[in-house]
Enzyme design. Sequence first.
Site, mmCIF file in Angstrom:
data_model
loop_
_atom_site.group_PDB
_atom_site.id
_atom_site.type_symbol
_atom_site.label_atom_id
_atom_site.label_comp_id
_atom_site.label_asym_id
_atom_site.label_seq_id
_atom_site.Cartn_x
_atom_site.Cartn_y
_atom_site.Cartn_z
ATOM 1 N NE ARG A 187 -4.333 -3.118 -6.072
ATOM 2 C CZ ARG A 187 -3.257 -2.520 -5.543
ATOM 3 N NH1 ARG A 187 -2.142 -2.397 -6.217
ATOM 4 N NH2 ARG A 187 -3.313 -2.062 -4.323
ATOM 5 N NE ARG A 207 0.289 1.726 4.538
ATOM 6 C CZ ARG A 207 0.142 1.004 3.412
ATOM 7 N NH1 ARG A 207 1.021 0.057 3.100
ATOM 8 N NH2 ARG A 207 -0.885 1.197 2.633
ATOM 9 N NE ARG A 219 -1.223 4.773 0.778
ATOM 10 C CZ ARG A 219 -0.975 3.628 0.154
ATOM 11 N NH1 ARG A 219 0.239 3.095 0.202
ATOM 12 N NH2 ARG A 219 -1.909 3.012 -0.533
ATOM 13 C CE LYS A 249 0.683 -5.470 -3.094
ATOM 14 N NZ LYS A 249 -0.240 -5.253 -1.968
ATOM 15 N NE ARG A 288 -6.062 0.661 0.074
ATOM 16 C CZ ARG A 288 -5.021 0.860 0.892
ATOM 17 N NH1 ARG A 288 -5.186 1.471 2.044
ATOM 18 N NH2 ARG A 288 -3.830 0.440 0.548
HETATM 19 P P1 AMP Z 1 -1.063 0.465 -3.500
HETATM 20 O O1 AMP Z 1 -0.022 1.445 -3.118
HETATM 21 O O2 AMP Z 1 -0.535 -0.664 -4.312
HETATM 22 O O3 AMP Z 1 -1.892 -0.001 -2.319
HETATM 23 O O4 AMP Z 1 -2.082 1.243 -4.473
HETATM 24 C C1 AMP Z 1 -2.792 2.388 -4.043
HETATM 25 C C2 AMP Z 1 -3.989 2.630 -4.950
HETATM 26 O O5 AMP Z 1 -3.534 2.846 -6.289
HETATM 27 C C3 AMP Z 1 -4.966 1.460 -5.051
HETATM 28 O O6 AMP Z 1 -5.906 1.430 -3.986
HETATM 29 C C4 AMP Z 1 -5.628 1.763 -6.390
HETATM 30 O O7 AMP Z 1 -6.552 2.830 -6.283
HETATM 31 C C5 AMP Z 1 -4.441 2.267 -7.218
HETATM 32 N N1 AMP Z 1 -3.764 1.126 -7.892
HETATM 33 C C6 AMP Z 1 -2.511 0.660 -7.676
HETATM 34 N N2 AMP Z 1 -2.226 -0.376 -8.479
HETATM 35 C C7 AMP Z 1 -3.335 -0.594 -9.234
HETATM 36 C C8 AMP Z 1 -3.682 -1.529 -10.233
HETATM 37 N N3 AMP Z 1 -2.818 -2.487 -10.644
HETATM 38 N N4 AMP Z 1 -4.922 -1.436 -10.793
HETATM 39 C C9 AMP Z 1 -5.792 -0.487 -10.421
HETATM 40 N N5 AMP Z 1 -5.545 0.417 -9.453
HETATM 41 C C10 AMP Z 1 -4.319 0.377 -8.863
#
Ligand code: AMP
Length: 201
Positions: free
Chosen positions: A85, A124, A135, A10, A146
């Site tokens: 989400r 990654r 990360r 994404k 996750r």
């Molecule tokens: P991502 O980079 O999109 O994988 O997001 C990394 C982390 O940020 C996720 O595992 C969540 O802990 C938090 N996060 C990102 N977007 C959201 C969201 N829309 N709602 C809740 N937590 C989020």
Amino acid sequence: MLLGPPGAGKGTQAQVIADRLGVPAISTGDIFRANVSGRTELGLQAKSYMDAGDLVPDEITVAMVKDRLAEDDAKGGFLLDGFPRTIAQAEQLRDSLHELGQALDCVLELVVDEDELVRRLSGRRVLVDGQWVQRDDDKPETVRHRLQVYREQTAPLSGWYDSEGLLTQIGAIGAVEEVTERAMSALETCGGARPDGPSAG
Ligand code: AMP
């Protein structure tokens, strides 16, 4: 809006597609990470959830996105990456956009099977201060969690947006450019690629 599990690509696609559409890519994960690095209050609130691979609570996340959507550069359209989400976030997004006189044009779901996701996430590395690092939330045990959080809390959005008539699924395995082309053609049919479209998303 780009929907899809962690590791579906994404973030990568959001940057390229937003660039092609001339709109900002709004990534909640990136905003949270910037706040964690900057040690802000928001970052402190979000960090423990992120480290555990859990979702940051809806009220924190939705308030942050509302502020971001009200900024000037989002007035002519935007691409959401990693938000909403949960169904509750999707409902609040719909209400916030309604208040701004906007609505989502299109939800693109990036489809990748789970074996490929685990392979991608564990391999990654991201660039931080000139160094390639893993990360914290890409460690194997957090990755599994996750993906479970995705299945339970986020995957239901696919059916929800389908019933709203907004969903298009595209296969997200292949070269980055191939997936971008699939995404751009899908956006044309749902209206999101109109350069002068009346709404945003
Ligand atoms: P991502 O980079 O999109 O994988 O997001 C990394 C982390 O940020 C996720 O595992 C969540 O802990 C938090 N996060 C990102 N977007 C959201 C969201 N829309 N709602 C809740 N937590 C989020």
